[in-house]
Write a protein that holds these residues in place. Sequence first.
Motif, PDB file in Angstrom:
ATOM      1  N   LEU A  57      10.383  -3.804  -4.879  1.00 37.24           N
ATOM      2  CA  LEU A  57       9.007  -3.298  -5.009  1.00 37.24           C
ATOM      3  C   LEU A  57       7.663  -4.536  -4.433  1.00 37.24           C
ATOM      4  O   LEU A  57       7.305  -4.958  -3.575  1.00 37.24           O
ATOM      5  CB  LEU A  57       8.058  -2.246  -5.822  1.00 37.24           C
ATOM      6  CG  LEU A  57       8.484  -0.744  -4.921  1.00 37.24           C
ATOM      7  CD1 LEU A  57       8.016   0.633  -6.612  1.00 37.24           C
ATOM      8  CD2 LEU A  57       7.664  -0.692  -3.741  1.00 37.24           C
ATOM      9  N   VAL A  58       8.772  -4.549  -5.939  1.00 39.45           N
ATOM     10  CA  VAL A  58       7.616  -6.507  -6.029  1.00 39.45           C
ATOM     11  C   VAL A  58       7.437  -7.805  -4.655  1.00 39.45           C
ATOM     12  O   VAL A  58       6.657  -8.051  -4.397  1.00 39.45           O
ATOM     13  CB  VAL A  58       8.005  -7.332  -7.755  1.00 39.45           C
ATOM     14  CG1 VAL A  58       7.368  -8.525  -7.240  1.00 39.45           C
ATOM     15  CG2 VAL A  58       7.317  -6.293  -7.939  1.00 39.45           C
ATOM     16  N   LEU A  59       9.342  -7.856  -4.393  1.00 42.45           N
ATOM     17  CA  LEU A  59       9.373  -8.606  -3.325  1.00 42.45           C
ATOM     18  C   LEU A  59       8.482  -7.729  -1.859  1.00 42.45           C
ATOM     19  O   LEU A  59       8.039  -9.036  -1.048  1.00 42.45           O
ATOM     20  CB  LEU A  59      10.611  -8.784  -2.542  1.00 42.45           C
ATOM     21  CG  LEU A  59      10.942  -9.591  -1.553  1.00 42.45           C
ATOM     22  CD1 LEU A  59      10.998 -11.212  -1.972  1.00 42.45           C
ATOM     23  CD2 LEU A  59      12.396  -9.182  -1.715  1.00 42.45           C
ATOM     24  N   VAL A  60       8.892  -6.588  -1.508  1.00 40.04           N
ATOM     25  CA  VAL A  60       8.278  -6.167  -0.610  1.00 40.04           C
ATOM     26  C   VAL A  60       6.721  -6.202  -1.110  1.00 40.04           C
ATOM     27  O   VAL A  60       5.559  -7.057   0.518  1.00 40.04           O
ATOM     28  CB  VAL A  60       8.595  -4.450  -0.509  1.00 40.04           C
ATOM     29  CG1 VAL A  60       7.853  -3.994   0.955  1.00 40.04           C
ATOM     30  CG2 VAL A  60      10.060  -4.744  -0.480  1.00 40.04           C
ATOM     31  N   LEU A  61       5.429  -5.727  -1.850  1.00 40.74           N
ATOM     32  CA  LEU A  61       4.096  -5.577  -1.512  1.00 40.74           C
ATOM     33  C   LEU A  61       4.022  -6.684  -1.810  1.00 40.74           C
ATOM     34  O   LEU A  61       2.252  -6.997  -1.618  1.00 40.74           O
ATOM     35  CB  LEU A  61       3.968  -4.677  -2.813  1.00 40.74           C
ATOM     36  CG  LEU A  61       4.816  -2.818  -2.718  1.00 40.74           C
ATOM     37  CD1 LEU A  61       4.169  -2.217  -3.536  1.00 40.74           C
ATOM     38  CD2 LEU A  61       4.191  -2.705  -1.330  1.00 40.74           C
ATOM     39  N   GLY A  62       4.465  -7.933  -2.546  1.00 40.24           N
ATOM     40  CA  GLY A  62       3.942  -9.333  -2.410  1.00 40.24           C
ATOM     41  C   GLY A  62       3.995  -9.940  -1.261  1.00 40.24           C
ATOM     42  O   GLY A  62       2.562 -10.194  -1.241  1.00 40.24           O
ATOM     43  N   SER A  63       5.340  -9.776  -0.710  1.00 46.45           N
ATOM     44  CA  SER A  63       4.671 -10.668   0.945  1.00 46.45           C
ATOM     45  C   SER A  63       3.571  -9.643   1.754  1.00 46.45           C
ATOM     46  O   SER A  63       2.786 -10.443   2.262  1.00 46.45           O
ATOM     47  CB  SER A  63       6.065  -9.862   1.801  1.00 46.45           C
ATOM     48  OG  SER A  63       7.735 -10.439   0.585  1.00 46.45           O
TER      49      SER A  63
END
Length: 552
Positions: A57-63
């Motif tokens: 989630l951090v990777l996807v939403l951070g992007s």
Amino acid sequence: MAIEQSESQEPRRDGLTLLPPIPTEETPLLREDVEQQPERNDANGAPVAQEPSTRELVLVLGSIWLGVFLAALDATVVATLSAAISSSFNSLSLLSWIATSYLISNAAFQPLSGKLTDIFSRRTGLVFSNIFFALGNLICGLATQQWVMIFGRVVAGIGGGGLTAISTFVTSDLVPLRRRGVWQGIGNICYGTGMGLGGVFGGFINDSIGWRWAFLIQVPFVILSGILVFFTVKIPVKETDKSRLKRVDFLGAFTLLASLVLLLLGLNAGGNQVPWNHPLVLTSLPLSAIFLAIFVYVEDQVASEPVIPVRLLLDRTVGAACLTNWFATMAVFGLLFYVPVYFQVQGYSATAAGVRLIPQAVGTASGSLGSGYVMRLTGKYIKLNYFTLLLMIASTAAISTFSLQSPPWLAFVYLFFLGFGYGAMLTITLVALIAAVDHHFHSVVTSASYAFRSTGSTIGITIASAVFQNVLKWGLWSRLGDHEGASDLIARLRDSLDEVWNLPDDLQASARDAYMDALRAIFVTMLVLAVTSGLTSTAMRQHTLHSNLARR
């Protein structure tokens, strides 16, 4: 035994999911029974994304939030650069169109992004939005003519609107409702940080290397955002026998786009670029109503896959959440537009007035994140909604008591709680309207809420502007009407606050009192809108906040 343990992983009725079974000697090491599951669907058969881990989630939403941060930054960068840009083109009329063109395209395309990304995928929508946002900033940075600059802001507005709206859809796709508010709060922190830094960034770049670089510097970061979302966002799209183009409701999209553009054009132009009785205003507003009526008919009777299923707005919770957003945004934006004027009437510089709005941004982020945590813990939002809207109403009422002698710390406190209530309201109403409809409708009802929010901001500023100008005119004539050359003096005072400080002390005091009367009239008007927002929110119902994406 293995089968019985596997079945125990189904979500219980209390919303909790049991831990996976303890492995035994008979448990397959690679867990093929899990790895080869078919794609999950919701209760209506629509595909549901697999629930990612927190790290994913951090990777996807951070992007995605990188683009959201840049879109927010860009919106407030222009507030700092408008005067410098207009001066470089030797056109003061350009100043208002720079903001208006971005606002209109941003607000008009946000409602379309929900259904279009349902059809063409979230990833396609985000890549498209990043491309348009980068292209718009590049055009602005290289513009040598006024119309090119305005065109660049229109293109950037299309991209910026998509970035902010689609990020909300993706969060709903990947996060169960019970935890939805927490992640929305984190996203709002990214958005608020971008808004808070935009003015500082724009001023620094303009003073050091020139305003064009404020746009050009953003381009490589927007390209990076587009590359990141291309590789990280992978959300299934419902496939049908129709081709994707045949599924697009072109007539509904056109009529909605025309209605919003004409409405925002008329509201922004009236009283700003042209008088309210100008043919542009008298033509655009009635045409907007006509296109809106056509849109409602098309969506309800003609379209097989409507952009916004208008019957959803008849649901009590959906309709109330949208109207709550509408009235609350009118109130907050009317205040945010004129509270800095109040600070300047007190004697603070424009920069110092802008700094005093920071507590509102901090409060908005805090309220959004805090309400998300409360909903995660309790699974309830109705009482929380009442509390936060009462807080917003009380803060607006407190702001209505401002006077020229009010101590500075009061403004910091009142604006923080105003932001806290507003940020919490945004998150609560978003979760409520998504919970009220089936999963495959969440993007289109979110788009509808964005349409109400974006038009609310424009209407709120327009109402505040009309109240301000009329009360200020009356106040100046009642105090300075007997002065020699009153007509010319009052005209100059209505056009520029700076003229107040060029007056003799006795006239200066009278002019400041007239300004204060006009500002207090705005604050009271915004209080009425805030109370209306609170009343409409009472129609919302409590819906289940599921702990899994399939809502089972």
